[in-house]
Design a protein around this motif. Structure first.
Motif, PDB file in Angstrom:
ATOM      1  N   SER A  27       0.834  -1.208   0.000  1.00  0.00           N
ATOM      2  CA  SER A  27       0.000   0.000   0.000  1.00  0.00           C
ATOM      3  C   SER A  27       0.871   1.261   0.000  1.00  0.00           C
ATOM      4  O   SER A  27       0.573   2.241  -0.685  1.00  0.00           O
ATOM      5  N   VAL A  28       1.975   1.236   0.786  1.00  0.00           N
ATOM      6  CA  VAL A  28       2.901   2.375   0.790  1.00  0.00           C
ATOM      7  C   VAL A  28       3.556   2.531  -0.587  1.00  0.00           C
ATOM      8  O   VAL A  28       3.732   3.649  -1.084  1.00  0.00           O
ATOM      9  N   TYR A  30       2.228   1.704  -3.408  1.00  0.00           N
ATOM     10  CA  TYR A  30       1.169   2.286  -4.245  1.00  0.00           C
ATOM     11  C   TYR A  30       1.117   3.807  -4.060  1.00  0.00           C
ATOM     12  O   TYR A  30       0.977   4.567  -5.027  1.00  0.00           O
ATOM     13  N   TYR A  31       1.280   4.250  -2.813  1.00  0.00           N
ATOM     14  CA  TYR A  31       1.248   5.691  -2.513  1.00  0.00           C
ATOM     15  C   TYR A  31       2.418   6.416  -3.179  1.00  0.00           C
ATOM     16  O   TYR A  31       2.251   7.513  -3.739  1.00  0.00           O
ATOM     17  N   TYR A  32       3.620   5.824  -3.127  1.00  0.00           N
ATOM     18  CA  TYR A  32       4.787   6.462  -3.734  1.00  0.00           C
ATOM     19  C   TYR A  32       4.707   6.449  -5.259  1.00  0.00           C
ATOM     20  O   TYR A  32       5.315   7.301  -5.925  1.00  0.00           O
ATOM     21  N   MET A  34       1.855   6.740  -7.069  1.00  0.00           N
ATOM     22  CA  MET A  34       0.730   7.528  -7.602  1.00  0.00           C
ATOM     23  C   MET A  34       1.145   8.816  -8.299  1.00  0.00           C
ATOM     24  O   MET A  34       0.668   9.113  -9.394  1.00  0.00           O
TER      25      MET A  34
END
Length: 479
Positions: A27-28, A30-32, A34
């Motif tokens: 998930s982290v 995925y955040y980086y 985006m």
């Protein structure tokens, strides 16, 4: 599937804990990803979504095993449909984006296949291998993605940098829709028009009508507009066509020329005083003053052209190249024009040359320098100004990606600047920049030669090294 029910409860709980950690790390990641350009593709989003879905599927299976074991119930095929669905989704996402080796698609594909019910005889080994594949993928791409996230210039950072400028900047598409506007331009709009205009074309066509407002006058200077207030404030607005992202657009700039305008007025007043006190030498003094005024104004115009041209080049590179890394060395070059003019007169030429080379290299331009600046400080300073204007022209007009600067000694040309741009197949239009370079070379007692095809080459020969029988030294071929 029955093999999982034979595992001790604490082992199942341990598996669930590991899966939750992997899910959090994914998930982290995925955040980086985006805000990065590579994540704008739907295939990359599906790949990351498939990785998260596989982890959720494994966690769901183990949770069912855990709860069923507590109840003493065993369902061999209760999760087969869920497993087939997630394995199919993971396989589709991995195969669709399999061309990108750095994305780790093969590891997602392997994990998807290992979760199929056909490998139940290998449980829990196949489950462990699937988790290892997903974990190894995270270990490989997470550090690289984090570094790209830290070094990447985002749209917000570009806007923040542009807002720090004392010059007004407005960049729009061809029909006037704004792309980038800073606070200074908003303030100029409110001063001239009375409100913020959301369309660049409408704003520019409204400007000529602003000269009729009380306390405000307008003067056309070619394609540019000069606005003066009774308070003494003066702003010069310019509009130029540009191309970025393969589309046409407009660039409107607003420069505060109050100080320059005040200097011109003071010069005019002093000229009037001299004329009154020296009536008998009026004709001679009028000629000298006119010459001095023209030379001073021309010199300032050349310097302002050089500095604004370099700044606009930097802004265009920032918009077109989102992978610029060293933003801290670029921002000082887009500060106040008058500060640059003062610093330009006293700064060490070598320091200014090093700053130019570092800035353009940080923008992705391959700049090479061979040889050393002349020992003469005046000549070295003029050479640096010529190099700065040549670099600006190479990027703005030639779309060059590499520039070679060569300082000669002895009978070699004193300075050669070559780029790998598109050259100039037609007649050379001598603008402000080339006029400034020619004037500086003439003032040094040298000669400026331009080679326009296949690439643009600027050669400066001084009196002590010019020999028409010598072959000119050319820089090494540029890619």
């Amino acid at each position: 599937m029955v093999n999982l029910y034979t595992l001790p409860t604490y082992v199942v709980v341990l598996f669930i804990g590991v899966i939750l950690c992997l899910f959090l790390a994914n998930s982290v990641l995925y955040y980086y990803l985006m805000p990065q350009a590579q994540f704008r593709q739907l295939g990359r989003k599906c790949l990351e979504g498939s990785s998260l879905l596989l982890l959720m599927a494994v966690a769901t299976i183990l949770y069912e095993v855990y709860t069923d074991s507590l109840n003493g119930i065993v369902y061999d095929e209760a999760t087969d449909f869920w497993r087939y669905s997630t394995a199919l989704a993971g396989t589709a996402g991995a195969v669709y984006w399999i061309h990108d080796r750095q994305a780790g698609s093969l590891w997602v594909l392997a994990a998807s296949i290992l979760l199929l019910p056909v490998f139940d005889d290998w449980l829990p080994g196949s489950l462990v291998l699937a988790l290892v594949c997903l974990a190894w993928r995270l270990i490989r791409i997470f550090p690289r993605t984090y570094n790209q996230y830290q070094q990447r210039l985002t749209a917000r950072s570009i806007q923040t940098a542009v807002d720090c400028l004392d010059e007004g900047i407005l960049i729009s598409w061809e029909k006037g829709e704004p792309v980038l506007v800073n606070f200074t331009m908003y303030a100029v709009m409110e001063q001239l028009v009375g409100t913020v205009v959301r369309n660049a074309n409408i704003f520019w066509h409204l400007l000529p009508f602003c000269g009729n407002r009380p306390g405000l006058s307008m003067e056309r200077q070619g394609r540019d507009l000069l606005f003066r207030w009774d308070s003494g404030q003066a702003w010069l607005l310019q509009r130029r066509p540009i191309r970025f992202r393969r589309q046409s657009g407009w660039q409107i700039t607003a420069a505060n020329v109050t100080a320059l305008h005040r200097l011109n007025r003071e010069l005019a007043q002093k000229n009037a005083v001299l004329e009154q006190r020296n009536e008998e030498m009026k004709d001679v003094l009028d000629g000298l003053v006119a010459l001095q005024t023209r030379q001073t104004t021309e010199s300032l115009r050349y310097k302002i052209h050089d500095l604004l041209g370099q700044r606009i080049t930097i802004l265009q590179q920032l918009l077109n190249n989102p992978n610029v890394s060293d933003y801290g060395e670029i921002l000082p070059l887009v500060e106040d024009v008058l500060s640059d003019l003062r610093r330009d007169a006293v700064a060490n030429p070598q320091e200014r040359l090093d700053a130019l080379v570092t800035t353009y290299r940080n923008l992705g331009i391959a700049v090479t320098v061979e040889g050393m600046l002349p020992a003469d400080t005046r000549r070295a300073g003029e050479f640096v100004r010529i190099i700065r204007e040549a670099m600006t022209n190479a990027l703005l007009h030639g779309q060059a990606r590499s520039i070679a600067v060569t300082f000669g000694t002895g009978r070699q040309p004193a300075l050669v600047i070559a780029d790998d741009g598109q050259g100039c197949p037609g007649p050379i239009q001598t603008g402000t920049g080339l006029q400034a370079m020619e004037q500086r070379v003439r003032a040094l007692g040298g000669r400026l030669t331009l080679t326009k095809t296949p690439h643009f080459i600027i050669t400066v020969e001084m009196g002590e090294n010019h020999d028409p029988t010598d072959h000119r030294r050319r820089p090494k071929n540029l890619a």
